[in-house]
Design a protein around this motif. Structure first.
Motif, PDB file in Angstrom:
ATOM      1  N   ILE A  11      59.619  84.325  94.859  1.00 21.16           N
ATOM      2  CA  ILE A  11      60.697  85.222  94.433  1.00 21.16           C
ATOM      3  C   ILE A  11      60.851  85.177  92.915  1.00 21.16           C
ATOM      4  CG2 ILE A  11      63.180  85.647  94.543  1.00 21.16           C
ATOM      5  CD1 ILE A  11      63.144  84.597  97.385  1.00 21.16           C
ATOM      6  N   ASP A  12      60.798  83.990  92.349  1.00 16.36           N
ATOM      7  CA  ASP A  12      60.959  83.831  90.899  1.00 16.36           C
ATOM      8  C   ASP A  12      59.817  84.502  90.138  1.00 16.36           C
ATOM      9  OD1 ASP A  12      63.276  81.904  91.123  1.00 16.36           O
ATOM     10  OD2 ASP A  12      61.734  80.782  92.178  1.00 16.36           O
ATOM     11  N   THR A  13      58.594  84.340  90.636  1.00 21.39           N
ATOM     12  CA  THR A  13      57.466  84.976  89.959  1.00 21.39           C
ATOM     13  C   THR A  13      57.540  86.499  90.044  1.00 21.39           C
ATOM     14  OG1 THR A  13      56.125  84.712  91.970  1.00 21.39           O
ATOM     15  CG2 THR A  13      55.937  83.004  90.286  1.00 21.39           C
ATOM     16  N   GLN A  14      58.095  87.016  91.128  1.00 20.65           N
ATOM     17  CA  GLN A  14      58.277  88.459  91.247  1.00 20.65           C
ATOM     18  C   GLN A  14      59.310  88.957  90.240  1.00 20.65           C
ATOM     19  OE1 GLN A  14      56.704  90.884  93.101  1.00 20.65           O
ATOM     20  NE2 GLN A  14      55.253  89.239  93.522  1.00 20.65           N
ATOM     21  N   ILE A  15      60.356  88.178  90.037  1.00 22.37           N
ATOM     22  CA  ILE A  15      61.363  88.552  89.037  1.00 22.37           C
ATOM     23  C   ILE A  15      60.739  88.585  87.647  1.00 22.37           C
ATOM     24  CG2 ILE A  15      63.513  87.834  87.930  1.00 22.37           C
ATOM     25  CD1 ILE A  15      64.341  86.588  90.589  1.00 22.37           C
ATOM     26  N   LEU A  16      59.957  87.569  87.320  1.00 19.83           N
ATOM     27  CA  LEU A  16      59.301  87.516  86.010  1.00 19.83           C
ATOM     28  C   LEU A  16      58.325  88.677  85.842  1.00 19.83           C
ATOM     29  CD1 LEU A  16      58.674  83.664  85.778  1.00 19.83           C
ATOM     30  CD2 LEU A  16      60.143  85.026  84.271  1.00 19.83           C
ATOM     31  N   ALA A  17      57.608  89.018  86.911  1.00 17.38           N
ATOM     32  CA  ALA A  17      56.675  90.152  86.840  1.00 17.38           C
ATOM     33  C   ALA A  17      57.432  91.447  86.601  1.00 17.38           C
ATOM     34  CB  ALA A  17      55.863  90.240  88.134  1.00 17.38           C
ATOM     35  N   GLY A  18      58.598  91.593  87.238  1.00 16.10           N
ATOM     36  CA  GLY A  18      59.407  92.787  87.025  1.00 16.10           C
ATOM     37  C   GLY A  18      59.893  92.896  85.591  1.00 16.10           C
ATOM     38  N   LEU A  19      60.262  91.768  84.992  1.00 12.02           N
ATOM     39  CA  LEU A  19      60.699  91.776  83.593  1.00 12.02           C
ATOM     40  C   LEU A  19      59.553  92.196  82.679  1.00 12.02           C
ATOM     41  CD1 LEU A  19      62.797  88.462  83.531  1.00 12.02           C
ATOM     42  CD2 LEU A  19      63.670  90.803  83.471  1.00 12.02           C
ATOM     43  N   GLN A  20      58.365  91.683  82.955  1.00 12.53           N
ATOM     44  CA  GLN A  20      57.204  92.057  82.141  1.00 12.53           C
ATOM     45  C   GLN A  20      56.857  93.531  82.287  1.00 12.53           C
ATOM     46  OE1 GLN A  20      54.246  88.895  83.271  1.00 12.53           O
ATOM     47  NE2 GLN A  20      53.951  88.808  81.072  1.00 12.53           N
ATOM     48  N   ASN A  21      56.899  94.028  83.512  1.00  9.15           N
ATOM     49  CA  ASN A  21      56.545  95.428  83.738  1.00  9.15           C
ATOM     50  C   ASN A  21      57.519  96.377  83.043  1.00  9.15           C
ATOM     51  OD1 ASN A  21      54.365  94.708  85.317  1.00  9.15           O
ATOM     52  ND2 ASN A  21      55.506  94.812  87.243  1.00  9.15           N
ATOM     53  N   GLY A  22      58.813  96.039  83.086  1.00 12.18           N
ATOM     54  CA  GLY A  22      59.798  96.867  82.399  1.00 12.18           C
ATOM     55  C   GLY A  22      59.576  96.872  80.899  1.00 12.18           C
ATOM     56  N   THR A  23      59.226  95.720  80.346  1.00 12.23           N
ATOM     57  CA  THR A  23      58.960  95.637  78.912  1.00 12.23           C
ATOM     58  C   THR A  23      57.719  96.438  78.539  1.00 12.23           C
ATOM     59  OG1 THR A  23      59.907  93.404  78.933  1.00 12.23           O
ATOM     60  CG2 THR A  23      58.614  94.024  77.018  1.00 12.23           C
ATOM     61  N   ALA A  24      56.678  96.353  79.360  1.00 13.10           N
ATOM     62  CA  ALA A  24      55.446  97.109  79.096  1.00 13.10           C
ATOM     63  C   ALA A  24      55.708  98.610  79.140  1.00 13.10           C
ATOM     64  CB  ALA A  24      54.380  96.726  80.118  1.00 13.10           C
ATOM     65  N   PHE A  25      56.565  99.043  80.064  1.00 13.79           N
ATOM     66  CA  PHE A  25      56.881 100.471  80.164  1.00 13.79           C
ATOM     67  C   PHE A  25      57.522 100.985  78.874  1.00 13.79           C
ATOM     68  CE2 PHE A  25      60.299 103.561  80.946  1.00 13.79           C
ATOM     69  CZ  PHE A  25      59.555 104.645  81.389  1.00 13.79           C
ATOM     70  N   PHE A  26      58.487 100.247  78.355  1.00 14.12           N
ATOM     71  CA  PHE A  26      59.167 100.702  77.142  1.00 14.12           C
ATOM     72  C   PHE A  26      58.264 100.595  75.917  1.00 14.12           C
ATOM     73  CE2 PHE A  26      63.059 100.125  79.674  1.00 14.12           C
ATOM     74  CZ  PHE A  26      63.708 101.317  79.367  1.00 14.12           C
ATOM     75  N   ALA A  27      57.343  99.622  75.909  1.00 13.26           N
ATOM     76  CA  ALA A  27      56.393  99.530  74.803  1.00 13.26           C
ATOM     77  C   ALA A  27      55.492 100.765  74.785  1.00 13.26           C
ATOM     78  CB  ALA A  27      55.553  98.262  74.935  1.00 13.26           C
ATOM     79  N   SER A  28      55.028 101.185  75.958  1.00 13.41           N
ATOM     80  CA  SER A  28      54.199 102.394  76.047  1.00 13.41           C
ATOM     81  C   SER A  28      54.989 103.631  75.637  1.00 13.41           C
ATOM     82  CB  SER A  28      53.678 102.560  77.476  1.00 13.41           C
ATOM     83  OG  SER A  28      52.917 101.445  77.878  1.00 13.41           O
TER      84      SER A  28
END
Length: 233
Positions: free
Chosen positions: A59-76
């Motif tokens: 569950i924790d790793t999924q939360i961290l992955a979600g944080l990374q994906n959101g950051t990557a989206f805004f960077a793009s």
């Protein structure tokens, strides 16, 4: 560029700086209520400490992955917006023709327009670097999280386990801070667009965006949802 333009730009920079300072907790003496960002910081601590109690951390790793994906989206998104600014610079003649037909919009000339677009491009470039660095830090946070001790090791040496958890927490908070700075820049770029309609519209749109952001940080239902009953509303 007129005196009103420089005044509006200074007003924009002042509100941006003041808002960033208050949401980061710098104005706690003048505004004792905690911002939404500060409240979430405490929840980040609770999350990481809670993870020490379980061996299975999917569950924790999924939360961290979600944080990374959101950051990557805004960077793009920031990169696309930056490219749009350069495309706008290449279409200056068409823009001039449009502005000449708008009697209610003051047009300061080609140089002023290019400077305004350049400023907008700098904002998107700044946002990209913030999101990019945040993505990198969330990646480091994931690695640090993977180094957290197992439950039996935590029970054996609680101090060492909490020290490792504190490293994850600090990295997570720093990454979130850069993400928030980038997101704040994206929001304020909407207010910056008012400058193309004149300095007074620029000040009005900036004040409106800051008002909306302040309400969400200090007076929103989302903030109240995070507060405990004994915390200040």
């Amino acid at each position: 560029m007129t005196t009103a333009d420089y005044t509006a730009l200074a007003f924009f920079a002042l509100l941006w700086s003041a808002y960033s300072w208050f949401t980061a907790g710098g104005g706690a003496r003048f505004l004792p209520r905690a911002s939404l960002n500060r409240a979430m910081t405490e929840r980040r601590r609770a999350w990481i400490y809670n993870s020490l109690k379980r061996d299975l951390k999917m569950i924790d790793t999924q939360i961290l992955a979600g944080l990374q994906n959101g950051t990557a989206f805004f960077a793009s998104t920031s990169i696309f917006a930056l490219g749009g600014c350069f495309a706008l610079l290449g279409a200056t003649e068409q823009v001039e023709a449009v502005f000449r037909e708008l009697a209610f919009v003051p047009y300061g000339g080609r140089t002023a327009f290019e400077l305004k677009v350049g400023g907008l491009a700098m904002m998107f470039g700044y946002a990209f670097f913030k999101f990019g660095w945040s993505y990198r830090l969330f990646n480091y946070c994931t690695i640090l999280f993977g180094a957290l001790p197992m439950t039996h090791e935590t029970h054996a040496d609680r101090i060492a386990a909490e020290r490792a958890a504190d490293q994850v927490i600090r990295m997570n908070i720093i990454a979130a801070g850069h993400f928030n700075s980038g997101l704040r820049t994206i929001f304020l770029s909407i207010g910056y667009l008012g400058w193309f309609a004149g300095p007074y519209v620029f000040m009005a749109t900036t004040a409106f965006v800051i008002f909306v952001l302040t309400r969400r940080q200090f007076f929103s239902d989302a903030r109240l949802a995070l507060l405990d009953r004994d915390e200040k509303a």
